[in-house]
Design a protein around this motif. Structure first.
Motif, short mmCIF file in Angstrom:
data_model
loop_
_atom_site.label_atom_id
_atom_site.label_comp_id
_atom_site.label_asym_id
_atom_site.label_seq_id
_atom_site.Cartn_x
_atom_site.Cartn_y
_atom_site.Cartn_z
N GLU A 1 0.68 -1.29 0.15
CA GLU A 1 0.01 0.00 0.02
C GLU A 1 1.09 1.27 -0.04
O GLU A 1 0.43 2.27 -0.49
CB GLU A 1 -0.96 0.13 1.24
CG GLU A 1 -2.12 -0.75 1.08
CD GLU A 1 -2.94 -0.78 2.30
OE1 GLU A 1 -4.18 -1.19 2.22
OE2 GLU A 1 -2.67 -0.13 3.20
N VAL A 2 2.16 1.33 0.44
CA VAL A 2 2.87 2.52 0.44
C VAL A 2 4.03 2.29 -0.53
O VAL A 2 4.92 3.16 -0.35
CB VAL A 2 3.52 2.72 2.19
CG1 VAL A 2 2.37 2.99 2.89
CG2 VAL A 2 4.21 1.40 2.44
N GLY A 3 4.16 1.42 -1.41
CA GLY A 3 4.70 1.42 -2.41
C GLY A 3 6.16 0.96 -2.28
O GLY A 3 7.19 1.40 -3.10
N LEU A 4 6.22 0.19 -0.95
CA LEU A 4 7.57 -0.46 -0.96
C LEU A 4 7.74 -1.80 -1.61
O LEU A 4 7.12 -2.58 -1.84
CB LEU A 4 7.82 -0.78 0.65
CG LEU A 4 7.59 0.31 1.45
CD1 LEU A 4 7.79 0.01 2.89
CD2 LEU A 4 8.81 1.24 1.10
N ALA B 1 -6.70 -3.27 -1.96
CA ALA B 1 -6.08 -2.36 -0.83
C ALA B 1 -7.07 -2.12 0.39
O ALA B 1 -8.17 -1.57 0.15
CB ALA B 1 -5.53 -0.95 -1.27
N LEU B 2 -6.65 -2.73 1.46
CA LEU B 2 -7.50 -2.81 2.54
C LEU B 2 -7.61 -1.33 3.34
O LEU B 2 -8.73 -0.91 3.84
CB LEU B 2 -6.97 -3.66 3.73
CG LEU B 2 -6.82 -5.16 3.27
CD1 LEU B 2 -5.90 -5.97 4.51
CD2 LEU B 2 -8.33 -5.72 3.18
N SER B 3 -6.72 -0.49 2.87
CA SER B 3 -6.60 0.86 3.72
C SER B 3 -7.62 1.84 3.09
O SER B 3 -8.13 2.88 3.51
CB SER B 3 -5.49 1.35 4.08
OG SER B 3 -4.79 0.42 4.92
N THR B 4 -7.77 1.34 1.61
CA THR B 4 -8.31 2.45 0.73
C THR B 4 -9.60 2.17 0.00
O THR B 4 -10.19 2.57 -0.81
CB THR B 4 -7.41 3.05 -0.25
OG1 THR B 4 -6.97 1.84 -1.17
CG2 THR B 4 -6.13 3.63 0.32
N TYR C 1 -1.14 4.63 -0.17
CA TYR C 1 -1.60 5.00 1.04
C TYR C 1 -0.57 5.86 1.79
O TYR C 1 0.70 5.61 1.52
CB TYR C 1 -1.77 3.72 1.78
CG TYR C 1 -2.23 4.02 3.31
CD1 TYR C 1 -3.69 4.50 3.60
CD2 TYR C 1 -1.15 4.05 4.42
CE1 TYR C 1 -4.03 4.52 5.02
CE2 TYR C 1 -1.53 4.38 5.79
CZ TYR C 1 -2.76 4.44 6.10
OH TYR C 1 -3.46 4.63 7.28
N ASN C 2 -0.87 6.83 2.30
CA ASN C 2 0.25 7.78 2.65
C ASN C 2 1.05 7.13 4.22
O ASN C 2 0.36 6.75 4.96
CB ASN C 2 -0.52 9.34 3.26
CG ASN C 2 -0.88 9.89 2.32
OD1 ASN C 2 -0.24 10.17 1.24
ND2 ASN C 2 -2.03 10.73 2.32
#
Length: 367
Positions: A235-238, A319-322, A361-362
């Motif tokens: 989610e954070v692009g790692l 994505a679970l957060s978005t 996600y930020n």
């Protein structure tokens, strides 16, 4: 030789394996280890880390120490980032590359002293990396040690992680800033992680790590498996080695050029990476958001609007957060511009999407 090492000769289990079994975790092979994939479920574990705190067993990761007269020169030689001016107590992220620019592995380098370094490598690559690192060490006056069998490691992640590490584990950590570390006796504690949240990673011998785990479980901290570790980092692009980085995928293609210091005197792969950066890579890693709820998975084909194949999905989830269906994909560079319309072949259907930033996600790191 402790029980972990005896088991490790046959099955590759971490020092916390018995704890996972007792908690009835779903166990599955990962990186040559039998690892917990989930306990309560990927979604609740994911949300625990985003909203509160969770703990991961990451003892499968590899650790290598480089010490001696030429240690800094050696690390500079194999590492794309520049550790020369980093202060003691700093951690740098970067890659080890082949001469052609392809990625051997991505790793963390902890600077203990001017010629004293601690390198953390990916579990699935330990044997390959160690052989490659030994080969590159020829001609350098260094003591290179593979310490992967000695260290256990846990990651305490989430907005409440600082409080938990201090109160439950009794480790003072407030003064640590992002990507710094300290030692408390033989324990290494760093403000790092792989989730996009504030968090800490703790390295120590097996008995100490087992004790930490037991304290966290007694305090009611949510144990988290590799399932949500993947959804969180995605989610954070790692990047994950084997998906967003590989022998065929260079750091420049993956959009990680900021960790490739071309102004360094030299490092393995510098010439190839400098050429690729100057000319532009043939393929680029992008983010794609689908208009539909369909889930793009690793290996699915990405198409242009004419239906021609232009790349493949590297990682994809709802994505679970978005609450959006998104993926990272490696595509022909001409299609990498934001808002470019693309399609993804999911089984027998084609779903429309558009190029978006890879960070879905930020991040919430404490700087």
């Amino acid at each position: 030789m402790d029980n972990y090492q005896q088991l490790n000769q046959q099955n590759k289990r971490t020092c916390l394996y018995d704890k996972h079994v007792a908690l009835q975790a779903l166990i599955s092979p990962f990186g040559g280890f039998e690892m917990p994939i989930q306990y309560a479920g990927i979604a609740p574990e994911h949300q625990a880390v985003r909203e509160h705190v969770g703990v991961f067993d990451v003892s499968h990761m590899g650790e290598v120490t480089a010490k001696g007269k030429d240690a800094e020169r050696y690390v500079q030689h194999i590492f794309t980032n520049d550790i020369a001016d980093a202060p003691i107590g700093k951690i740098l992220y970067g890659m080890m590359c082949y001469e052609n620019g392809g990625t051997v592995d991505d790793l963390l380098v902890y600077k203990f002293g001017e010629n004293d370094f601690f390198l953390v490598i990916n579990a699935a690559n330990i044997d390959k990396d160690w052989a490659w690192m030994q080969e590159q060490a020829k001609g350098f006056d260094i003591d290179l040690q593979n310490r992967s069998e000695f260290y256990g490691q846990i990651a305490v992640q989430g907005p409440e992680s600082e409080h938990i590490v201090e109160t439950v584990l009794g480790l003072e950590c407030k003064e640590l800033t992002f990507y710094t570390f300290k030692t408390i006796g033989d324990v290494i504690i760093s403000r790092t992680g792989y989730t996009g949240e504030d968090g800490f990673e703790i390295y120590a011998d097996h008995d100490y790590i087992r004790t930490c785990w037991d304290k966290l479980m007694a305090a009611g901290i949510q144990p988290c498996g590799l399932g949500c570790r993947d959804t969180l980092r995605f989610e954070v692009g790692l990047p994950l080695y084997g998906d967003e980085l590989s022998e065929e995928i260079t750091p420049i293609m993956a959009g990680l050029g900021m960790f490739v210091k071309l102004d360094k005197a030299e490092f393995i792969g510098k010439e190839a990476l400098a050429k690729q950066k100057a000319e532009g890579p043939a393929k680029k890693l992008i983010g794609i958001e689908l208009a539909d709820k369909a889930i793009p998975r690793h290996g699915y084909t990405v198409l242009n609007m004419s239906g021609e194949p232009i790349g493949e999905v590297t990682t994809g989830y709802h994505a679970l957060s978005t609450d959006k269906s998104v993926c990272m994909a490696l595509v022909d560079a001409q299609y990498a511009k934001l808002d470019t319309e693309l399609q993804i072949q999911i089984r027998k259907k084609v779903f429309p999407g558009k190029v978006v930033k890879k960070q879905f996600y930020n991040k919430s790191y404490k700087r």
